[in-house]
Design an enzyme around this catalytic site. Structure first.
Site, mmCIF file in Angstrom:
data_model
loop_
_atom_site.group_PDB
_atom_site.id
_atom_site.type_symbol
_atom_site.label_atom_id
_atom_site.label_comp_id
_atom_site.label_asym_id
_atom_site.label_seq_id
_atom_site.Cartn_x
_atom_site.Cartn_y
_atom_site.Cartn_z
ATOM 1 N N ASP A 211 0.815 -1.221 0.000
ATOM 2 C CA ASP A 211 0.000 0.000 0.000
ATOM 3 C C ASP A 211 0.843 1.262 0.000
ATOM 4 O O ASP A 211 0.411 2.299 -0.517
ATOM 5 C CB ASP A 211 -0.911 0.025 1.229
ATOM 6 C CG ASP A 211 -1.912 -1.111 1.242
ATOM 7 O OD1 ASP A 211 -1.958 -1.872 0.245
ATOM 8 O OD2 ASP A 211 -2.636 -1.255 2.248
ATOM 9 N N ASP A 295 -2.498 5.552 -2.933
ATOM 10 C CA ASP A 295 -1.897 4.372 -2.329
ATOM 11 C C ASP A 295 -1.149 3.631 -3.432
ATOM 12 O O ASP A 295 -1.647 3.525 -4.564
ATOM 13 C CB ASP A 295 -2.962 3.455 -1.726
ATOM 14 C CG ASP A 295 -3.425 3.912 -0.353
ATOM 15 O OD1 ASP A 295 -3.125 5.070 0.023
ATOM 16 O OD2 ASP A 295 -4.117 3.126 0.329
ATOM 17 N N HIS A 344 -7.510 -0.270 -4.137
ATOM 18 C CA HIS A 344 -6.393 -1.157 -4.453
ATOM 19 C C HIS A 344 -6.779 -2.103 -5.600
ATOM 20 O O HIS A 344 -7.781 -2.812 -5.533
ATOM 21 C CB HIS A 344 -5.907 -1.924 -3.234
ATOM 22 C CG HIS A 344 -5.483 -1.011 -2.125
ATOM 23 N ND1 HIS A 344 -5.321 -1.433 -0.826
ATOM 24 C CD2 HIS A 344 -5.190 0.318 -2.119
ATOM 25 C CE1 HIS A 344 -4.938 -0.401 -0.069
ATOM 26 N NE2 HIS A 344 -4.866 0.668 -0.841
ATOM 27 N N ASP A 346 -5.162 -4.770 -6.940
ATOM 28 C CA ASP A 346 -4.646 -6.128 -7.065
ATOM 29 C C ASP A 346 -5.594 -7.240 -6.629
ATOM 30 O O ASP A 346 -5.230 -8.421 -6.706
ATOM 31 C CB ASP A 346 -3.293 -6.268 -6.351
ATOM 32 C CG ASP A 346 -3.295 -5.688 -4.948
ATOM 33 O OD1 ASP A 346 -4.351 -5.204 -4.504
ATOM 34 O OD2 ASP A 346 -2.238 -5.702 -4.297
ATOM 35 N N CYS A 448 -0.732 -7.994 -1.150
ATOM 36 C CA CYS A 448 -0.827 -6.841 -0.242
ATOM 37 C C CYS A 448 0.218 -6.909 0.873
ATOM 38 O O CYS A 448 0.794 -5.884 1.253
ATOM 39 C CB CYS A 448 -2.210 -6.776 0.389
ATOM 40 S SG CYS A 448 -3.557 -6.445 -0.751
#
Length: 464
Positions: A211, A295, A344, A346, A448
């Protein structure tokens, strides 16, 4: 022609450049010389007032004083050299400054699939529930709001946290067994409350390095973040980043946002899902365009091309900062998804090989055709198997596709997700099975929980 005053000044500079062990002798001997020079200067002024003959007298006196001064300097240097030679050999020598020895940079990663050699793995220790602020409310599921209202600012449940810590330790051991060097951030007390001119908060954790840190080539980029509870998260990683910097890595810190109230749409969290879909289609989320924020986990790399989404924590100003910073070597492409609450990329769009990407079927990519036209293979992962009663306070079940590629033919995947394991095996990819079910509850999967520091490969273009 140099006058005696200039000669004396030049001599003084020469003497000051002498070795440190003789400086004090020379300076002490210069003290009476200084008084003589002052008297000479006053005499010269009087002579010059006398006209041409006075000037001639001044130059004559100057020449005489100059010869005397040169003789004095030679004698002084000889005497000090002799005294230095007579000193005992235990005198400490001056420290010599040398250039650092060139070495291979330990930071180098251009994509998500080259052979992994070194990685940063986060820490679950002392993880705290973030205070229930507007940006946290906008990024979490409504069924968990009572949990945040009750535990915001306090530690996550101790028993759950203990299991998460053990799972991540085992993950690190398996990575080492696979030949990967593992680095960890520093333990930090996240319970400490801090105050800036714009807000007050306590910390959260250093669990998800993906992140906050983005590695592009030999450069480590610190993301500015968008949650107030993560404002000082970078402190846990600074010792590591300084170590990499000393060994040759580039280190960039993106502009730190003030995180003032103007950065957030205060009414956003109470909007309906239908309203959120409409706003998402317009590229509007809880973060405004008041100042840059992003992020690092909203970016994903494929050589000279990086793909990014506008999300709840990444705004267009942040994306534009990255675009300008990485140009002209790298291109930053904005893509979007049918997702009312993006945060995010991913667990929505995970590139796992050259021209190979996992695309979440629940959040289809609006620009998927451009990948197909470029010859990419778009794979839809199976529905996650995580049970409904397992707490996922900060994420969705689609962490099943949040995998970490060790190379093109090895992937770290959840031991409980047998469906996606079979999918990888059908793609000819060996699965490294690890159980991090309790660690998932803190908001991340394998991708992550890590930031790849070094992958063995070169910069290439995969998107045409």
């Amino acid at each position: 022609m140099c006058t005696p005053v200039y000669r004396a000044c030049a001599t003084n500079l020469i003497l000051l450049a002498a070795k440190s062990r003789t400086k004090w002798i020379l300076r002490c001997r210069l003290i009476p010389l200084t008084h003589s020079l002052l008297r000479w200067t006053m005499l010269r002024v009087r002579c010059l007032r006398g006209g041409s003959r006075g000037a001639e007298a001044a130059h004559l006196i100057g020449a005489m004083l100059g010869r005397a001064l040169n003789g004095w300097v030679q004698k002084t240097l000889q005497s000090t050299s002799s005294a230095a030679a007579a000193q005992p050999q235990h005198v400490v020598e001056e420290e010599h400054v040398t250039e650092p020895v060139p070495q291979e940079c330990p930071v180098c990663s251009y994509n998500e699939w080259d052979p992994l050699e070194e990685v940063i793995v986060g820490r679950a220790e002392n993880a705290h529930v973030p205070p229930f602020t507007v940006e946290v409310k906008a990024n979490t599921y409504e069924k968990y709001w009572p949990f945040y209202q009750k535990y915001g600012g306090w530690s996550f449940p101790a028993d759950h946290l203990k299991k998460a810590v053990a799972e991540i330790e085992e993950m690190c051991n398996i990575l080492r067994h696979e030949g990967v060097v593992v680095k960890r951030p520093e333990p930090v007390d996240w319970s400490v409350e801090y105050k800036t001119p714009d807000f007050t908060s306590s910390g959260m954790y250093a669990a998800m390095p993906r992140d906050i840190l983005l590695v592009v080539g030999n450069e480590i980029i610190e993301a500015p973040m968008a949650w107030r509870a993560r404002f000082f998260e970078y402190r846990a990683y600074r010792p590591l980043i300084k170590e990499y910097f000393r060994k040759g890595a580039k280190w960039t810190t993106a502009p730190k946002p003030t995180m003032a109230d103007d950065l957030y749409d205060q009414d956003y969290p109470i909007r309906t899902v239908e309203d959120r879909h409409k706003l998402a289609a317009q590229g509007k989320f809880v973060t405004t365009e008041h100042e840059p924020c992003f992020d690092a986990a909203d970016f994903i790399r494929a050589g000279t091309d990086l793909f990014v989404q506008r999300s709840q924590v990444t705004n267009y100003m942040g994306i534009e900062w990255m675009r300008r910073h990485l140009a002209p070597t790298y291109k930053v492409h904005i893509i979007s998804f049918k997702d009312p609450n993006p945060m995010h990329i991913d667990a929505t769009f995970n590139i796992i090989g050259p021209g190979l990407v996992l695309s979440n079927p629940d959040r289809p990519c609006r620009q998927v055709d451009m990948f197909k036209k470029a010859g990419w293979t778009v794979v839809k992962p199976p529905i996650p198997l995580i049970p409904d009663d397992h707490p996922l306070w900060m994420s969705s079940k689609w962490l099943s596709m949040n995998v970490l590629m060790l190379d093109e033919k090895r992937v770290m995947v959840d031991a409980n997700e047998t469906s996606i394991q079979k999918m990888f095996e059908n793609l000819g990819i060996k699965t490294i099975k690890v159980n991090i079910r309790h660690a998932n509850s803190l908001g991340g999967g394998f991708h992550c929980w890590t930031t790849d520091v070094r992958r063995r490969g070169t910069l290439q273009s995969y998107f045409h």
